[in-house]
Design a protein around this motif. Structure first.
Motif, PDB file in Angstrom:
ATOM      1  N   LEU A  55       0.869  -1.168   0.000  1.00  0.00           N
ATOM      2  CA  LEU A  55       0.000   0.000   0.000  1.00  0.00           C
ATOM      3  C   LEU A  55       0.908   1.220   0.000  1.00  0.00           C
ATOM      4  O   LEU A  55       1.814   1.327   0.844  1.00  0.00           O
ATOM      5  CB  LEU A  55      -0.902   0.013   1.233  1.00  0.00           C
ATOM      6  CG  LEU A  55      -1.759   1.267   1.438  1.00  0.00           C
ATOM      7  CD1 LEU A  55      -2.809   1.393   0.338  1.00  0.00           C
ATOM      8  CD2 LEU A  55      -2.420   1.233   2.807  1.00  0.00           C
ATOM      9  N   PHE A  56       0.708   2.124  -0.956  1.00  0.00           N
ATOM     10  CA  PHE A  56       1.557   3.310  -1.026  1.00  0.00           C
ATOM     11  C   PHE A  56       0.766   4.494  -1.542  1.00  0.00           C
ATOM     12  O   PHE A  56      -0.352   4.372  -2.042  1.00  0.00           O
ATOM     13  CB  PHE A  56       2.791   3.055  -1.908  1.00  0.00           C
ATOM     14  CG  PHE A  56       2.473   2.782  -3.350  1.00  0.00           C
ATOM     15  CD1 PHE A  56       2.478   3.806  -4.284  1.00  0.00           C
ATOM     16  CD2 PHE A  56       2.195   1.498  -3.787  1.00  0.00           C
ATOM     17  CE1 PHE A  56       2.195   3.560  -5.617  1.00  0.00           C
ATOM     18  CE2 PHE A  56       1.904   1.235  -5.108  1.00  0.00           C
ATOM     19  CZ  PHE A  56       1.906   2.264  -6.029  1.00  0.00           C
ATOM     20  N   THR A  57       1.348   5.655  -1.399  1.00  0.00           N
ATOM     21  CA  THR A  57       0.796   6.890  -1.921  1.00  0.00           C
ATOM     22  C   THR A  57       1.896   7.591  -2.694  1.00  0.00           C
ATOM     23  O   THR A  57       3.058   7.191  -2.628  1.00  0.00           O
ATOM     24  CB  THR A  57       0.238   7.779  -0.777  1.00  0.00           C
ATOM     25  OG1 THR A  57      -0.461   8.879  -1.339  1.00  0.00           O
ATOM     26  CG2 THR A  57       1.339   8.285   0.128  1.00  0.00           C
ATOM     27  N   LEU A  58       1.520   8.625  -3.429  1.00  0.00           N
ATOM     28  CA  LEU A  58       2.503   9.435  -4.149  1.00  0.00           C
ATOM     29  C   LEU A  58       2.495  10.836  -3.566  1.00  0.00           C
ATOM     30  O   LEU A  58       1.434  11.420  -3.355  1.00  0.00           O
ATOM     31  CB  LEU A  58       2.165   9.501  -5.643  1.00  0.00           C
ATOM     32  CG  LEU A  58       2.161   8.173  -6.403  1.00  0.00           C
ATOM     33  CD1 LEU A  58       1.745   8.403  -7.842  1.00  0.00           C
ATOM     34  CD2 LEU A  58       3.502   7.494  -6.332  1.00  0.00           C
ATOM     35  N   ASN A  59       3.692  11.370  -3.310  1.00  0.00           N
ATOM     36  CA  ASN A  59       3.775  12.732  -2.786  1.00  0.00           C
ATOM     37  C   ASN A  59       3.681  13.745  -3.927  1.00  0.00           C
ATOM     38  O   ASN A  59       3.486  13.370  -5.088  1.00  0.00           O
ATOM     39  CB  ASN A  59       5.033  12.928  -1.932  1.00  0.00           C
ATOM     40  CG  ASN A  59       6.316  12.803  -2.717  1.00  0.00           C
ATOM     41  OD1 ASN A  59       6.350  12.912  -3.937  1.00  0.00           O
ATOM     42  ND2 ASN A  59       7.403  12.560  -2.011  1.00  0.00           N
ATOM     43  N   GLU A  60       3.846  15.018  -3.617  1.00  0.00           N
ATOM     44  CA  GLU A  60       3.688  16.071  -4.622  1.00  0.00           C
ATOM     45  C   GLU A  60       4.687  15.971  -5.761  1.00  0.00           C
ATOM     46  O   GLU A  60       4.459  16.506  -6.843  1.00  0.00           O
ATOM     47  CB  GLU A  60       3.750  17.466  -3.975  1.00  0.00           C
ATOM     48  CG  GLU A  60       5.102  17.857  -3.403  1.00  0.00           C
ATOM     49  CD  GLU A  60       5.359  17.341  -1.984  1.00  0.00           C
ATOM     50  OE1 GLU A  60       6.483  17.544  -1.487  1.00  0.00           O
ATOM     51  OE2 GLU A  60       4.467  16.735  -1.375  1.00  0.00           O
ATOM     52  N   GLU A  61       5.804  15.277  -5.550  1.00  0.00           N
ATOM     53  CA  GLU A  61       6.817  15.097  -6.599  1.00  0.00           C
ATOM     54  C   GLU A  61       6.634  13.777  -7.348  1.00  0.00           C
ATOM     55  O   GLU A  61       7.511  13.358  -8.087  1.00  0.00           O
ATOM     56  CB  GLU A  61       8.212  15.138  -5.970  1.00  0.00           C
ATOM     57  CG  GLU A  61       8.531  16.474  -5.327  1.00  0.00           C
ATOM     58  CD  GLU A  61       9.835  16.422  -4.541  1.00  0.00           C
ATOM     59  OE1 GLU A  61      10.375  15.325  -4.304  1.00  0.00           O
ATOM     60  OE2 GLU A  61      10.309  17.506  -4.170  1.00  0.00           O
ATOM     61  N   GLN A  62       5.494  13.108  -7.130  1.00  0.00           N
ATOM     62  CA  GLN A  62       5.188  11.798  -7.706  1.00  0.00           C
ATOM     63  C   GLN A  62       6.221  10.750  -7.297  1.00  0.00           C
ATOM     64  O   GLN A  62       6.595   9.879  -8.071  1.00  0.00           O
ATOM     65  CB  GLN A  62       5.032  11.867  -9.229  1.00  0.00           C
ATOM     66  CG  GLN A  62       3.825  12.659  -9.670  1.00  0.00           C
ATOM     67  CD  GLN A  62       3.475  12.456 -11.115  1.00  0.00           C
ATOM     68  OE1 GLN A  62       3.454  11.338 -11.611  1.00  0.00           O
ATOM     69  NE2 GLN A  62       3.184  13.547 -11.811  1.00  0.00           N
ATOM     70  N   ARG A  63       6.667  10.850  -6.057  1.00  0.00           N
ATOM     71  CA  ARG A  63       7.569   9.854  -5.491  1.00  0.00           C
ATOM     72  C   ARG A  63       6.758   8.933  -4.592  1.00  0.00           C
ATOM     73  O   ARG A  63       5.872   9.374  -3.871  1.00  0.00           O
ATOM     74  CB  ARG A  63       8.699  10.508  -4.708  1.00  0.00           C
ATOM     75  CG  ARG A  63       9.643  11.274  -5.616  1.00  0.00           C
ATOM     76  CD  ARG A  63      10.888  11.753  -4.873  1.00  0.00           C
ATOM     77  NE  ARG A  63      11.773  12.446  -5.772  1.00  0.00           N
ATOM     78  CZ  ARG A  63      12.681  11.838  -6.553  1.00  0.00           C
ATOM     79  NH1 ARG A  63      12.816  10.544  -6.525  1.00  0.00           N
ATOM     80  NH2 ARG A  63      13.447  12.543  -7.342  1.00  0.00           N
ATOM     81  N   ILE A  64       7.090   7.656  -4.646  1.00  0.00           N
ATOM     82  CA  ILE A  64       6.368   6.638  -3.872  1.00  0.00           C
ATOM     83  C   ILE A  64       6.684   6.788  -2.391  1.00  0.00           C
ATOM     84  O   ILE A  64       7.848   6.922  -2.017  1.00  0.00           O
ATOM     85  CB  ILE A  64       6.753   5.223  -4.348  1.00  0.00           C
ATOM     86  CG1 ILE A  64       6.317   5.016  -5.797  1.00  0.00           C
ATOM     87  CG2 ILE A  64       6.168   4.163  -3.430  1.00  0.00           C
ATOM     88  CD1 ILE A  64       6.796   3.708  -6.412  1.00  0.00           C
ATOM     89  N   GLU A  65       5.649   6.751  -1.580  1.00  0.00           N
ATOM     90  CA  GLU A  65       5.793   6.681  -0.126  1.00  0.00           C
ATOM     91  C   GLU A  65       5.101   5.401   0.320  1.00  0.00           C
ATOM     92  O   GLU A  65       3.871   5.312   0.315  1.00  0.00           O
ATOM     93  CB  GLU A  65       5.160   7.912   0.541  1.00  0.00           C
ATOM     94  CG  GLU A  65       5.888   9.196   0.240  1.00  0.00           C
ATOM     95  CD  GLU A  65       5.266  10.407   0.933  1.00  0.00           C
ATOM     96  OE1 GLU A  65       4.337  10.256   1.747  1.00  0.00           O
ATOM     97  OE2 GLU A  65       5.736  11.528   0.650  1.00  0.00           O
ATOM     98  N   VAL A  66       5.902   4.396   0.663  1.00  0.00           N
ATOM     99  CA  VAL A  66       5.367   3.099   1.073  1.00  0.00           C
ATOM    100  C   VAL A  66       4.710   3.261   2.438  1.00  0.00           C
ATOM    101  O   VAL A  66       5.326   3.756   3.384  1.00  0.00           O
ATOM    102  CB  VAL A  66       6.480   2.023   1.124  1.00  0.00           C
ATOM    103  CG1 VAL A  66       5.940   0.706   1.664  1.00  0.00           C
ATOM    104  CG2 VAL A  66       7.095   1.834  -0.257  1.00  0.00           C
ATOM    105  N   LEU A  67       3.450   2.843   2.536  1.00  0.00           N
ATOM    106  CA  LEU A  67       2.714   2.933   3.792  1.00  0.00           C
ATOM    107  C   LEU A  67       2.723   1.601   4.534  1.00  0.00           C
ATOM    108  O   LEU A  67       2.983   1.558   5.737  1.00  0.00           O
ATOM    109  CB  LEU A  67       1.271   3.380   3.530  1.00  0.00           C
ATOM    110  CG  LEU A  67       1.116   4.727   2.808  1.00  0.00           C
ATOM    111  CD1 LEU A  67      -0.334   4.978   2.460  1.00  0.00           C
ATOM    112  CD2 LEU A  67       1.682   5.850   3.661  1.00  0.00           C
ATOM    113  N   VAL A  68       2.418   0.510   3.824  1.00  0.00           N
ATOM    114  CA  VAL A  68       2.341  -0.812   4.447  1.00  0.00           C
ATOM    115  C   VAL A  68       2.807  -1.857   3.444  1.00  0.00           C
ATOM    116  O   VAL A  68       2.456  -1.788   2.266  1.00  0.00           O
ATOM    117  CB  VAL A  68       0.882  -1.151   4.859  1.00  0.00           C
ATOM    118  CG1 VAL A  68       0.799  -2.555   5.446  1.00  0.00           C
ATOM    119  CG2 VAL A  68       0.333  -0.135   5.830  1.00  0.00           C
TER     120      VAL A  68
END
Length: 112
Positions: A55-68
């Motif tokens: 499960l991840f999201t993308l920050n304002e720079e379209q970089r992956i931020e892994v959540l789980v």
């Protein structure tokens, strides 16, 4: 001579028109980009498929931020977090904060 210049202008116009009619290929899908990020790995799947759900999201720079990372394999969790976290991807219709889930399967390499 004049016919030659008109013919070359006409040919140049046709070439540029056909280039505009056939736009370049679309950007790679998010799934394809993630596959490429994970392709070069040293995970050894000995006679079994290693699976995980990320499960991840993308920050304002379209970089992956892994959540789980959900998996039974500690090495896979470390590998996925290290390989995906803060990596740049490009997607159409980008919306910051949108969450994505991707299922990952690492299979034994042929010949091992």
């Amino acid at each position: 001579m004049r016919k030659l210049s008109i013919a070359s202008i006409l040919a140049a116009t046709l070439v540029s028109s056909s280039a505009m009619a056939n736009p370049p290929k679309k950007d790679k899908t998010l799934t394809r980009q993630i596959h490429e990020l994970l392709a070069d790995n040293s995970i050894c799947a000995k006679n079994q498929d290693l699976t995980a759900t990320v499960l991840f999201t993308l920050n304002e720079e379209q970089r992956i931020e892994v959540l789980v990372v959900q998996t039974d394999f500690v090495e896979v969790k470390r590998f996925l977090t290290r390989s995906l976290n803060n990596k740049k991807v490009v997607i159409p219709d980008f919306k910051e904060g949108r969450q994505f889930t991707v299922d990952i399967r690492i299979v034994p390499r042929q010949g091992n």
